[in-house]
Scaffold this active site. Structure first.
Site, mmCIF file in Angstrom:
data_model
loop_
_atom_site.group_PDB
_atom_site.id
_atom_site.type_symbol
_atom_site.label_atom_id
_atom_site.label_comp_id
_atom_site.label_asym_id
_atom_site.label_seq_id
_atom_site.Cartn_x
_atom_site.Cartn_y
_atom_site.Cartn_z
ATOM 1 N N ASP A 413 -33.670 -2.739 71.627
ATOM 2 C CA ASP A 413 -32.911 -3.253 70.510
ATOM 3 C C ASP A 413 -32.597 -2.037 69.619
ATOM 4 O O ASP A 413 -33.202 -0.990 69.774
ATOM 5 C CB ASP A 413 -33.795 -4.255 69.767
ATOM 6 C CG ASP A 413 -33.122 -4.799 68.536
ATOM 7 O OD1 ASP A 413 -31.915 -5.040 68.606
ATOM 8 O OD2 ASP A 413 -33.810 -4.986 67.529
ATOM 9 N N LYS A 414 -31.625 -2.162 68.750
ATOM 10 C CA LYS A 414 -31.343 -1.008 67.897
ATOM 11 C C LYS A 414 -32.047 -1.133 66.547
ATOM 12 O O LYS A 414 -32.909 -0.334 66.207
ATOM 13 C CB LYS A 414 -29.843 -0.847 67.688
ATOM 14 C CG LYS A 414 -29.486 0.398 66.899
ATOM 15 C CD LYS A 414 -28.011 0.487 66.640
ATOM 16 C CE LYS A 414 -27.555 -0.466 65.548
ATOM 17 N NZ LYS A 414 -28.049 -0.127 64.220
ATOM 18 N N GLU A 619 -31.247 -7.503 52.418
ATOM 19 C CA GLU A 619 -31.142 -8.312 51.202
ATOM 20 C C GLU A 619 -31.900 -7.653 50.058
ATOM 21 O O GLU A 619 -31.426 -7.604 48.925
ATOM 22 C CB GLU A 619 -31.710 -9.711 51.456
ATOM 23 C CG GLU A 619 -30.763 -10.594 52.243
ATOM 24 C CD GLU A 619 -31.101 -12.059 52.077
ATOM 25 O OE1 GLU A 619 -32.269 -12.364 51.781
ATOM 26 O OE2 GLU A 619 -30.189 -12.880 52.224
ATOM 27 N N GLY A 797 -26.721 -6.206 68.280
ATOM 28 C CA GLY A 797 -25.751 -7.150 67.750
ATOM 29 C C GLY A 797 -24.743 -6.481 66.832
ATOM 30 O O GLY A 797 -23.815 -7.100 66.349
ATOM 31 N N ASP A 798 -24.935 -5.176 66.619
ATOM 32 C CA ASP A 798 -24.064 -4.464 65.698
ATOM 33 C C ASP A 798 -22.698 -4.189 66.308
ATOM 34 O O ASP A 798 -22.488 -4.343 67.496
ATOM 35 C CB ASP A 798 -24.712 -3.136 65.320
ATOM 36 C CG ASP A 798 -25.561 -3.295 64.080
ATOM 37 O OD1 ASP A 798 -25.343 -4.291 63.381
ATOM 38 O OD2 ASP A 798 -26.418 -2.449 63.852
ATOM 39 N N ARG A 893 -22.639 -6.053 69.952
ATOM 40 C CA ARG A 893 -22.237 -7.406 69.616
ATOM 41 C C ARG A 893 -22.676 -8.415 70.672
ATOM 42 O O ARG A 893 -21.902 -9.239 71.118
ATOM 43 C CB ARG A 893 -20.718 -7.485 69.469
ATOM 44 C CG ARG A 893 -20.190 -6.806 68.235
ATOM 45 C CD ARG A 893 -18.927 -7.484 67.765
ATOM 46 N NE ARG A 893 -18.220 -6.680 66.795
ATOM 47 C CZ ARG A 893 -18.637 -6.486 65.550
ATOM 48 N NH1 ARG A 893 -19.754 -7.047 65.154
ATOM 49 N NH2 ARG A 893 -17.935 -5.752 64.734
ATOM 50 N N LYS A 899 -28.549 -10.818 75.698
ATOM 51 C CA LYS A 899 -29.547 -9.776 75.900
ATOM 52 C C LYS A 899 -30.445 -10.140 77.078
ATOM 53 O O LYS A 899 -30.684 -9.345 77.975
ATOM 54 C CB LYS A 899 -30.408 -9.611 74.643
ATOM 55 C CG LYS A 899 -29.735 -8.864 73.510
ATOM 56 C CD LYS A 899 -30.720 -8.634 72.386
ATOM 57 C CE LYS A 899 -30.079 -7.917 71.217
ATOM 58 N NZ LYS A 899 -31.008 -7.663 70.133
ATOM 59 N N ASP A 919 -37.733 -5.938 67.968
ATOM 60 C CA ASP A 919 -38.602 -6.255 66.840
ATOM 61 C C ASP A 919 -38.303 -7.593 66.204
ATOM 62 O O ASP A 919 -39.103 -8.111 65.462
ATOM 63 C CB ASP A 919 -38.478 -5.172 65.771
ATOM 64 C CG ASP A 919 -37.183 -5.276 65.013
ATOM 65 O OD1 ASP A 919 -36.161 -5.531 65.672
ATOM 66 O OD2 ASP A 919 -37.186 -5.120 63.786
ATOM 67 N N ASP A 923 -34.677 -10.729 69.662
ATOM 68 C CA ASP A 923 -35.064 -10.022 70.876
ATOM 69 C C ASP A 923 -36.048 -10.813 71.721
ATOM 70 O O ASP A 923 -36.440 -10.363 72.789
ATOM 71 C CB ASP A 923 -35.702 -8.676 70.511
ATOM 72 C CG ASP A 923 -34.803 -7.854 69.616
ATOM 73 O OD1 ASP A 923 -33.615 -7.781 69.935
ATOM 74 O OD2 ASP A 923 -35.285 -7.331 68.609
#
Lengths: 1177, 383
Positions: A413-414, A619, A797-798, A893, A899, A919, A923
């Protein structure tokens, strides 16, 4: 899996039979029925709250445990042998003796199971007897009862800091706003508080809650294990329905926080609660070695079969050679001789009993022990310990340690895995103007620099110095305020580390950009409204951050603060002073201390200090940014948000609705009513793409804004927008929304529709850039993994730009790499792309040998929609083929489901060992789909960790975990398994060769007890130690030469050929061990067991020394165990043959060992045989 | 808001004392590590930090054996030389042992015992003569040998009853017929056989007398039958039943002898009353089963009188009371005279094996040395 009692299952079945077509659960209050018998209770069919997780009861322990154990093939094998031994015509040993191994194994396992079960029972008892308050109609008050007395339909009251006994629908809280806070750390490890709301219409403010007047019916879904989903409605007697969701449900096992008391009606109890349904036991995965090993066990079975066949045929033929029966062939009890063919047939089974050790059943037990040891060492590794989080690596799957040494594909994952996921506010753009926040960047650089240099001791100091010059320190109080704040933060950190981490100074304090602050001040002063203000208002309120005041914090950690206030403050200030250049007199310091203490005390009465508990770090970053510009969110209740403006004015917005964030919409909105203008305003924040595509009127400067955002490709861009909704529009929408909320079926879809409907035609306010910094040593780790022959994929997902940027910065992609980017977002293009990509792919495949020489590396960047096309049936083969040739693959994305689909695809098509590391909750799918799932315990809660096999804290730990521990575990286990096969075959063959000299009559020349001991004691400890502690290459070598890892990837430690070589070796050694004593003693007056003793000794020496040659590093433990094993052999054998005068016929071991050990020939035979047996090595 | 005087007061008690515990106990099964975490955090910042000891960090001082040429070649050489030394010693010792071996089965027609092989010929006696050219140094051990005789056959091996043989008379009669001894437990009249079982029944019953022929007259060589069995067998393991009224025979009342035996157990040795019952030396020797189908067992020792120093050179005659049938299974019977050394009987194999392995080691060390030298020099050339 939690084990369910068959009786319970039966009852479940019955219940289902009882109401087969009832998809919902109806709960009414128990109170009117309180005095009725159980049969007449309306909620009688629902389970009570008493839980029982232990499998066995006292009376059923032995039969049920045996039943469980006989599910294992190995045990059945043993029992079959034992039964076989009771058949008189085929028995090889005394029937009772043959029961020993199976009894030992069964007994050991039963003791272990029994102990574990008893522990569970004790825990259950304690839980069941925990006190709680249940409302009683007679007493008209809450009575103290036990958890086990709670039934569905009861009214239960939970006080602050108490654990919730069952799943309770919240109907009342002491909070005037009808909220209740809940800590779910016991459930998912997240320490941030969750807010729960009373079901609308039940929180009559200030009124005491009266359960006896509750006359509605609660309708909700049947029990399920989804912790984030719950829906239902309350139906009043007048058929009015009020919907509720998960935010009204108090979950069993969680703790009530910040709320004096809460009460509600129990909807699920006991095993039907969400937490119990989620409570799955440790995961069981089969490792690659184990799968391979099982086939080798089958080979052993085949080998055994052949050996037995030889024995049987040999016996039959041997019997045939006699014309009349000699005196040493014993007829059966009637004096008849069995026909030779039949005797041979019987002999087959007798041989199985004799040679049973061929199947290494003890191997399974040993492997479990070895893995326990390996896990112990992995978790003990101080290099994998995270000082900051105080957490070491966790091994959650107990039996796949060696898979760590065979990984070929790494899926990462990133966010939060490669990067810190500690968001730092970097820049923003309002109305097309960009504000860079360079000072902030500079400050961050200073802090990280100081951190690196002086580490822990300076840690506390670094909090202060940058603040002093910035706050100008005009009066002491300003500094002290901050001071107090940090103190509180430090104290609260102790309790909720993860939450506090996000708030640590680096993220919380944002240095305002001067230009922007001027702009804000200007607007503030002049018109009281404008895009700048709106922007910061959106920043401040458009989130789900919870505000917990300092007071609340103090309540929880009162002792800590009190302690700290006195002692640490002085030291802290002193340290701060020595660090900063300012000089204070001692007096001033004292003043400071005093004033700061006063300040803390007065902090009880609503000081300005607020603590934010955010779900996600971005946030938190945003809200702190808003705070830096003076827009402080002071309070959040379900109905109001209060924001303090820079001019100290308080704005209290009425919250009309919140459209929460989800990964498909990728944005969240809050609909508020402005206190002054009474306008209904919707503030929306979301990923740039999610906002851009729904902008209403495209401004001329929109393009420039987009450009500006595009440039920030390294950072996560969050856009803010606003929409003013007219009263009618809102009312119409609100009705639809309400309907959707109370829906039970397809609730999510309907909610999504309504959200999408209202979230359109925004006005763009601005954008913020949040930096997510790379974790330390990520590039090094990735390079090491790659040198070790692993393919590293990043699934995120970026958006592609961010992902590519990160990929370059973490050296996943090199600048000279050939990078293909596949991306499309229109369906029309699909056909074209399909056609286009096919030749391209084939081209790559062809050019691969050529390009590998020069360019070497191909990177592939593919985005979500394209990926789903590539994974469609007709393209999937080419896609996989292409991926095989790519050095790095970057999927952007992608959804969580994609995934896991990618992982599964690669795992199945290429038949490789895969590892997934991530994390966050997104994932989890991927982690579960991979052979080895690794969870990074970071900012986003514990869901990934809960689903993982191993949990680490930093990405860089992966390097050591795989390259060192993985390699070790793999080579250790592989060697041990091979050795076990060798050991058993070598030993059993001694018996086999003897059959040629005893008429294939299945005589053993070694005492049966000694044979059992041989496997159980004399030769079991060394290989286990070997499997746990062997170190053929040191960790520093492994780290500096990642190429060594390839040995495990290609399964070089444990191949079929290795297995057969070991078997051949065993054959050779057993031949030597048998025939040298044979030729020595042939024709002499030696007795059977006197003949077997040197053989037993010789094979012990051979087997132990064989291992000694294998061992590459000898520690004290090795010496002790090796020498100890030999000593134990001699001591036990001597003792046994001294004590056992006529036990265990026919082997009469009495004094044989002593006599042999007095004979010099014995030693000469031993020495020669051992040397000859090991000479080839 | 509520008025529950009793309960409000109790609530803090629960909270204070049990909170941590409850928190730990919730879902101990699946979430135990989490609660562990929480507890650890309460205790201190670095409670989770693993112990930094050599053991837990796998940094124990280790000795890594490196098999370099410098160790291996001398090692092999030393082992080889040592083995050659041992081998020479063993071989020479073995050579000094004198063995006189004679097959008297009587398969060949010219064999003196041929006539005894006819089954009808009961109580047959035959005479085997041999001559010694030199003194056969004593003490001389007198063995009988059998070949192709599988005393290690499994069913044969279990066919005995230890309880009988320890002299426990309870086991003389009251035994179930399904015992190990069957079918040698009861005779055709259903009388219990003592000692029961196939081993006892098949006892070797040829007897021998040795004469030295001096000037045509036979001079009997005294044979010593004492102490030929294992000391532990005679003194500890096997016991006679306690005599009834001073008579061992009475203890065997109600039992019958094994079918193949000429006399009951208490009359095995008519000359020596102490050599009867289960403590008969020949019986004890027979009961210790041989490991391999070709074996010999000690019959007598020649230690007494004129022959204490050994058998002088000359002609000897061995009278064989031929009783034991072996031809049915193609077996052979022989007598062996041998003296013993520290390494037991004559055995060339072990000495030769040591010599062979030792020379092999030496040869290998030489080969390795050559190879090593060659590589080393070629390395030097490269450098």
């Amino acid at each position: 899996m939690t084990w369910t009692n068959p009786l319970t299952l039966l009852r479940h079945g019955w219940t289902r039979h009882w109401n087969p077509d009832r998809p919902v659960r109806t709960v009414v209050s128990n109170l009117p029925f309180e005095d009725l018998k159980k049969r007449e209770q309306p909620n009688r069919r629902y389970e009570g709250n008493a839980i029982r997780t232990n499998k066995y009861r006292l009376w059923s322990f032995i039969p049920m445990n045996l039943f469980e154990q006989f599910h294992r093939m190995a045990n059945i094998y043993f029992v079959g042998l034992a039964i076989l031994n009771f058949v008189p015509v085929v028995n090889a040993f005394q029937p009772e003796v043959a029961l020993i191994p199976i009894c030992i194994i069964l007994a050991l396992t039963a003791v272990k199971d029994g102990w574990e079960d008893f522990r569970r029972y004790q825990t259950d008892q304690q839980l069941n007897n925990t006190p709680c308050f249940i409302f009683s109609r007679y007493e008209m008050s809450y009575l103290i009862k036990r958890w086990k007395d709670v039934r569905v339909g009861d009214f239960v009251r939970v006080l602050s800091n108490e654990i919730i006994p069952a799943d309770i629908l919240l109907l009342h809280t002491s909070d005037p706003n009808g909220v209740c806070h809940m800590e779910t750390a016991n459930l998912d490890g997240e320490t941030s508080l969750k807010q729960r709301k009373v079901v609308p219409g039940f929180s009559s403010l200030g009124e005491p809650f009266q359960p006896q007047t509750f006359d509605s019916t609660v309708v909700c879904e049947n029990p399920n294990n989804n912790l984030n989903l719950f829906k239902g409605y309350v139906e009043r007697p007048d058929k009015r329905r009020t919907g509720f969701g998960i935010d009204s449900l108090l979950l069993r096992g969680c703790m009530v926080r910040n709320t004096d008391d809460a009460a509600g009606i129990v909807v699920y109890a006991g095993h039907e609660t969400k937490s119990m349904l989620n409570n799955s036991g440790p995961r069981y995965k089969r490792s690659k070695i184990e799968r391979k090993m099982n086939t080798d066990v089958l080979f052993c079975v085949v080998l055994l079969f052949f050996m037995c066949l030889i024995g049987a045929l040999g016996h039959a033929i041997w019997l045939e050679t006699f014309s009349s029966m000699p005196s040493y062939i014993v007829p059966d009890s009637n004096g008849n001789y069995t026909p030779s063919v039949l005797a041979g047939f019987y002999m087959f089974f007798t041989m199985i009993i004799l040679l049973q050790v061929m199947i290494p059943v003890s191997l399974y037990v040993s492997i479990e022990l070895v893995k326990m040891g390996q896990i112990f060492f992995i978790t003990q590794d101080v290099e994998l310990y995270d000082e900051e989080l105080d957490r070491r690596v966790q091994c959650r799957a107990l039996n796949i340690t060696e898979d760590l040494g065979q990984i070929q594909y790494v899926f990462s994952d990133k966010t939060g895995t490669l990067t810190e996921n500690k968001m730092v506010f970097r820049r923003c753009s309002v109305m097309g103007t960009e504000y860079c926040h360079e000072e902030n960047a500079a400050r961050l650089a200073v802090i990280s620099g100081a951190n690196e240099e002086e580490e822990v001791t300076i840690y506390q100091q670094t909090k202060l110095p940058p603040l002093f010059p910035l706050e100008e320190l005009q009066d002491v109080h300003t500094g002290d305020k901050n001071h107090a704040n940090t103190q509180v933060t430090a104290a609260s950190r102790r309790r909720s580390k993860v939450a506090a981490e996000a708030q640590s100074d680096m993220e919380t304090v944002v240095v305002p950009d001067r230009k922007l602050i001027l702009e804000v001040d200007r607007q503030m002063a002049s018109i009281q409204t404008g895009p700048y203000l709106d922007f910061f208002l959106a920043l401040a309120i458009c989130n789900t951050v919870l505000v917990s005041s300092v007071t609340a914090q103090r309540q929880r950690v009162r002792v800590n603060v009190a302690d700290l206030a006195g002692a640490e403050r002085v030291g802290d200030v002193l340290r701060a002073l020595t660090h900063s250049t300012k000089t204070y007199s001692v007096q001033q310091i004292c003043q400071k201390v005093i004033s700061s203490e006063r300040k803390v005390k007065s902090g009880l009465s609503g000081s300005e200090e607020v603590c934010y508990e955010a779900h996600s770090p971005d946030e938190a970053a945003l809200i702190h940014a808003a705070k830096a510009y003076g827009f402080t969110m002071m309070e959040r209740t379900p109905h109001y948000v209060t924001v303090k403006l820079p001019d100290e004015a308080l704005l209290k917005f009425e919250v009309l609705d919140i459209l929460t964030f989800d990964s498909t919409r990728r944005r969240m909105s809050i609909i508020v009513r402005h206190p002054h203008t009474k306008e209904i305003i919707m503030y929306t924040k979301g990923a740039d793409s999610a906002i851009m595509e729904r902008l209403g009127n495209v401004f001329s400067d929109c393009c420039s804004k987009i450009k500006c955002v595009e440039q920030w490709c390294g950072w996560k861009a969050v856009c803010f927008s606003l929409k003013v909704i007219s009263e009618q529009e809102f009312r119409a929408w609100s009705a639809v929304r309400q309907e959707a909320l109370s829906a039970i079926e397809e609730k999510e879809e309907r909610l999504m529709e309504t959200a999408n409907f209202i979230e359109s035609s925004f006005t763009l306010l601005g954008a913020t850039g949040i930096e997510d910094r790379l974790q330390e040593s990520v590039p090094e780790t990735i390079q090491a993994l790659r040198r070790a022959g692993m393919q590293v994929w990043v699934l995120t997902g970026d958006k592609p730009e961010t992902a590519i940027n990160i990929a370059y910065s973490c050296k996943l992609l090199e600048h000279e790499d050939l990078v293909f980017t596949f991306s499309t977002n229109r369906k029309v293009l699909q056909c074209q792309l399909t056609n286009a990509s096919v030749p391209e792919q084939s081209l790559i495949c062809v050019s691969q040998p050529v390009s590998s020489g020069k360019l070497g590396c191909i990177g592939l960047v593919i985005d979500g929609p394209t990926l789903s096309m590539a994974m469609s049936d007709e393209l999937v083969e080419q896609f996989v083929e292409l991926c095989k040739h790519c050095r790095a693959v970057l999927c952007c994305r992608v959804t969580p489901l994609q995934k896991s689909a990618v992982v599964k695809l690669i795992r199945q098509k290429l038949r490789v060992m895969t590892l997934a590391v991530g994390d966050g909750a997104n994932d989890v799918n991927m982690i579960q789909a991979a052979d080895v799932g690794i969870g990074v315990s970071g900012q986003e809660g514990m869901q990934a960790v809960m689903a993982s096999d191993f949990a680490i804290t930093r990405f860089k730990h992966l390097q050591r975990l795989l390259l060192v521990h993985g390699h070790w575990c793999y080579s250790r286990l592989a060697n041990m398994v091979i050795y076990f096969f060798y050991k058993n075959v070598a030993y059993v063959n001694l018996l086999f060769w003897y059959q040629f000299f005893c008429g294939f009559s299945a005589t053993a020349m070694i005492d049966y007890w000694l044979m059992i001991f041989f496997n159980l004691f004399f030769t079991s400890a060394p290989p286990i130690m070997f499997g746990i502690m062997e170190k053929e290459v040191s960790d520093s070598t492994l780290l500096s030469l990642p190429e060594l890892y390839k040995r495990g990837q290609h399964s070089e430690g444990y191949r079929r050929s290795t297995f057969w070589i070991a078997i051949l070796d065993a054959f050779y050694q057993s031949l030597v061990c048998f025939f040298i004593p044979y030729w020595t003693y042939n024709g002499s007056d030696i007795g059977i067991f006197a003949f077997g003793t040197p053989m037993n000794t010789v094979s012990l020496f051979t087997i132990i020394l064989h291992l000694a040659i294998e061992i590459k590093s000898w520690t004290a433990v090795h010496w002790v165990i090796m020498i100890g094993s030999v000593l134990v052999y001699f001591i036990v054998t001597l003792a046994y043959s001294a004590i056992c005068i006529s036990c265990n016929p026919p082997s009469d071991p009495y004094w044989i060992m002593h006599k042999q050990m007095a004979d010099p020939m014995f030693y000469l035979v031993c020495i020669l045989t051992t040397v000859v047996a090991l000479l080839p090595r | 808001m509520y008025n529950f005087p009793g309960f409000i007061k109790q609530a803090p008690i629960i909270r204070k004392t049990d909170r941590a515990d409850i928190c730990l106990k919730v879902h101990t099964v699946s979430l135990s590590f989490l609660s562990e975490d929480i507890r650890m955090k309460n205790e201190g910042k670095s409670a989770q930090r693993p112990d930094n000891t050599a053991f837990t960090q796998q940094r124990l001082p280790a000795w890594q054996p490196i098999l370099s040429a410098g160790i291996v070649i001398p090692g092999f050489l030393i082992i080889g030389l040592a083995f050659i030394g041992i081998g020479i010693g063993l071989f020479l010792t073995s050579q000094t042992i004198q063995v006189q071996e004679m097959d008297y089965t009587g398969v060949e027609k010219d064999s003196p015992c041929f006539r005894c092989t006819i089954p009808s010929n009961l109580n047959c006696t035959c005479e085997v003569t041999f001559s010694l050219s030199t003194l056969f140094t004593g003490p001389v051990f007198f063995y009988y040998g059998l070949s192709n005789y599988y005393q290690n056959f499994r069913r044969y091996g279990v066919s005995k009853d230890y309880n009988q043989l320890t002299g426990d008379t309870r086991y003389f009669k009251s035994r179930s017929p399904e015992e190990d001894c069957s079918p040698y437990s009861y005779d055709s009249n259903n009388n219990p056989i003592v000692p029961c079982g196939a081993i006892a029944n098949s006892i070797f019953n040829d007897t021998f007398e040795l004469y030295q022929i001096i000037n045509g007259t036979k001079k009997q060589v005294p044979l010593d039958g004492r102490g030929i069995s294992w000391w532990t067998d005679y003194n500890i393991k096997y016991r006679n039943p306690s005599p009834v009224n001073g008579s061992l025979a009475k203890a065997f009342d109600g039992t019958v002898k094994p079918i193949n035996w000429p006399r009951p157990a208490y009359e095995l040795d008519l000359t020596d009353p102490n050599n009867n019952g289960f403590l008969n030396q020949d019986f004890l020797v027979w009961m210790r089963r041989a490991a391999l189908p070709q074996f010999r067992k000690l019959y007598r020792r020649i230690t007494d009188g004129d022959y204490a120093a050994g058998l002088p050179a000359g002609n000897y005659s061995l009278t064989v009371h031929y009783n034991y049938p072996v031809l049915s299974f193609d077996g052979r019977k022989k007598v062996v005279f041998s003296n013993v050394s520290w390494m037991g009987g004559k055995n060339n194999f072990l000495g030769l094996a040591y010599l062979v392995v030792g020379s092999l080691c030496v040869v290998m060390s030489v080969v390795m040395l050559v190879v090593y030298a060659k590589f080393k020099f070629s390395d030097d050339d490269d450098a």
